[in-house]
Design a protein around this motif. Sequence first.
Motif, mmCIF file in Angstrom:
data_model
loop_
_atom_site.group_PDB
_atom_site.id
_atom_site.type_symbol
_atom_site.label_atom_id
_atom_site.label_comp_id
_atom_site.label_asym_id
_atom_site.label_seq_id
_atom_site.Cartn_x
_atom_site.Cartn_y
_atom_site.Cartn_z
ATOM 1 N N TRP A 1 99.838 -12.494 83.591
ATOM 2 C CA TRP A 1 100.260 -13.854 82.263
ATOM 3 C C TRP A 1 100.140 -13.404 81.172
ATOM 4 O O TRP A 1 100.657 -13.792 80.117
ATOM 5 N N VAL A 2 99.532 -12.522 80.818
ATOM 6 C CA VAL A 2 98.818 -11.481 79.802
ATOM 7 C C VAL A 2 100.081 -10.674 79.540
ATOM 8 O O VAL A 2 100.190 -10.551 78.475
ATOM 9 N N LEU A 3 100.263 -9.608 80.288
ATOM 10 C CA LEU A 3 101.034 -9.043 80.417
ATOM 11 C C LEU A 3 102.558 -8.991 80.502
ATOM 12 O O LEU A 3 103.173 -8.547 79.442
ATOM 13 N N THR A 4 103.171 -10.585 80.666
ATOM 14 C CA THR A 4 104.609 -10.663 80.671
ATOM 15 C C THR A 4 104.392 -11.231 79.221
ATOM 16 O O THR A 4 105.635 -11.410 78.764
ATOM 17 N N GLU A 5 103.800 -11.777 78.811
ATOM 18 C CA GLU A 5 103.686 -12.173 77.595
ATOM 19 C C GLU A 5 103.257 -11.208 76.056
ATOM 20 O O GLU A 5 104.156 -11.053 75.611
ATOM 21 N N ILE A 6 102.312 -9.888 76.494
ATOM 22 C CA ILE A 6 102.207 -9.159 75.074
ATOM 23 C C ILE A 6 102.945 -7.861 75.796
ATOM 24 O O ILE A 6 103.675 -6.825 74.885
ATOM 25 N N HIS A 7 103.541 -7.438 76.725
ATOM 26 C CA HIS A 7 104.297 -6.003 76.839
ATOM 27 C C HIS A 7 103.621 -4.838 76.496
ATOM 28 O O HIS A 7 104.170 -4.426 75.167
ATOM 29 N N PRO A 8 102.741 -4.036 76.638
ATOM 30 C CA PRO A 8 102.461 -3.395 75.584
ATOM 31 C C PRO A 8 103.332 -2.150 75.966
ATOM 32 O O PRO A 8 103.746 -1.941 77.069
ATOM 33 N N ASP A 9 102.483 -1.581 74.706
ATOM 34 C CA ASP A 9 103.546 -0.015 75.402
ATOM 35 C C ASP A 9 102.343 1.507 75.723
ATOM 36 O O ASP A 9 102.985 2.041 76.560
ATOM 37 N N THR A 10 101.259 0.729 75.586
ATOM 38 C CA THR A 10 100.382 2.220 75.746
ATOM 39 C C THR A 10 98.999 0.607 75.457
ATOM 40 O O THR A 10 98.464 0.027 75.696
ATOM 41 N N VAL A 11 98.165 1.787 77.119
ATOM 42 C CA VAL A 11 96.774 0.226 77.121
ATOM 43 C C VAL A 11 95.288 1.504 76.846
ATOM 44 O O VAL A 11 96.053 3.085 77.649
ATOM 45 N N VAL A 12 94.882 1.689 75.966
ATOM 46 C CA VAL A 12 93.791 2.357 75.479
ATOM 47 C C VAL A 12 92.410 2.210 76.005
ATOM 48 O O VAL A 12 91.587 0.825 75.846
ATOM 49 N N LEU A 13 91.707 3.174 76.721
ATOM 50 C CA LEU A 13 89.982 2.575 77.469
ATOM 51 C C LEU A 13 89.253 4.272 76.532
ATOM 52 O O LEU A 13 89.222 5.077 76.243
ATOM 53 N N VAL A 14 88.299 3.400 75.343
ATOM 54 C CA VAL A 14 87.598 3.694 74.471
ATOM 55 C C VAL A 14 86.426 3.575 75.507
ATOM 56 O O VAL A 14 85.724 2.892 76.911
ATOM 57 N N GLU A 15 85.614 5.170 75.587
ATOM 58 C CA GLU A 15 84.676 5.289 76.379
ATOM 59 C C GLU A 15 83.572 6.422 75.710
ATOM 60 O O GLU A 15 84.275 7.362 74.791
ATOM 61 N N THR A 16 82.671 6.092 76.492
ATOM 62 C CA THR A 16 81.835 7.313 75.863
ATOM 63 C C THR A 16 80.720 7.179 77.316
ATOM 64 O O THR A 16 80.450 6.677 77.931
ATOM 65 N N ASP A 17 79.575 8.373 77.074
ATOM 66 C CA ASP A 17 78.494 8.103 78.381
ATOM 67 C C ASP A 17 77.443 6.542 78.098
ATOM 68 O O ASP A 17 77.151 6.082 77.187
ATOM 69 N N GLU A 18 77.465 6.567 79.825
ATOM 70 C CA GLU A 18 76.445 5.099 79.982
ATOM 71 C C GLU A 18 75.395 4.676 79.245
ATOM 72 O O GLU A 18 75.170 3.817 78.439
ATOM 73 N N ASP A 19 74.317 6.388 78.367
ATOM 74 C CA ASP A 19 73.518 5.902 78.407
ATOM 75 C C ASP A 19 73.496 5.606 76.284
ATOM 76 O O ASP A 19 72.632 5.026 76.228
ATOM 77 N N GLN A 20 74.585 5.889 75.870
ATOM 78 C CA GLN A 20 75.111 5.730 74.587
ATOM 79 C C GLN A 20 75.126 4.487 74.312
ATOM 80 O O GLN A 20 75.251 3.472 73.569
ATOM 81 N N ILE A 21 76.158 4.235 75.389
ATOM 82 C CA ILE A 21 76.480 2.681 75.129
ATOM 83 C C ILE A 21 75.064 1.786 75.401
ATOM 84 O O ILE A 21 74.897 0.454 74.952
#
Length: 189
Positions: free
Chosen positions: A105-125
Amino acid sequence: MAKRVIITGVPGVGKTTVIEESMKRLAGENIPYRAINFGSCMFETAKSEGFAEDRDQMRNLDRDVQKDLQKLAARRIGAMEGNIIIDTHASVKTPAGYLPGLPAWVLTEIHPDTVVLVETDEDQILMRRMGDESRRRDAEGCRSIAEHQAFNRAFAASYAMMTGCTVHIVRNENFLLDHAIDALVAVLR
Ligand code: AP5
């Protein structure tokens, strides 16, 4: 054609920092984007309805309440025009388990072109969360943060299967914020 880019990452990975700096870079290139924080849209309703007094309480609300807040936020964002960045979560860690941040129900409202995952090493987080006294972060260790990041990749793949959007991973490592900005700006251009 206007772009809708969803930017996700576990709390404390630095997604808001990367978004803000990327927006400055894009403004300098005359590429207009509006950045919307999905959690803030949810929180406006949660606060006015008396469900939560701060944004960190929302992930502990009854899951049906969280879903209703999600639906209202998605509808508001879906009606917006132009290039939009949506700062949100592929999944939210709740007492009842991982809640998808972008269910159908979120995706049908927003229609994204791209989903970005921001990541880094877990100890830094973990260190970034410990250094941020302005928020009430959940206490969790490196292994749990690593599991959350792995789950988020699985959620992002399912969002791509549902919508045909692309999935892009941006690394935001200590002392290398500029690299993360370069990578995100390349997606947004
Ligand atoms: P949200 O508003 O997204 O809050 P959050 O998850 O806590 O994320 P933050 O914005 O605080 O952290 P960030 O990762 O962006 O890090 P920051 O840039 O501050 O969500 C709030 C709530 O809304 C959620 O808990 C949930 O309940 C709800 N919600 C949202 N979307 C939802 C959805 N779709 N469905 C259901 N519920 C939803 O940076 C952190 C720190 O790292 C800073 O100190 C920064 O200086 C530092 N830092 C950043 N980059 C670097 C770097 N390269 N090197 C060193 N330090 C760095």
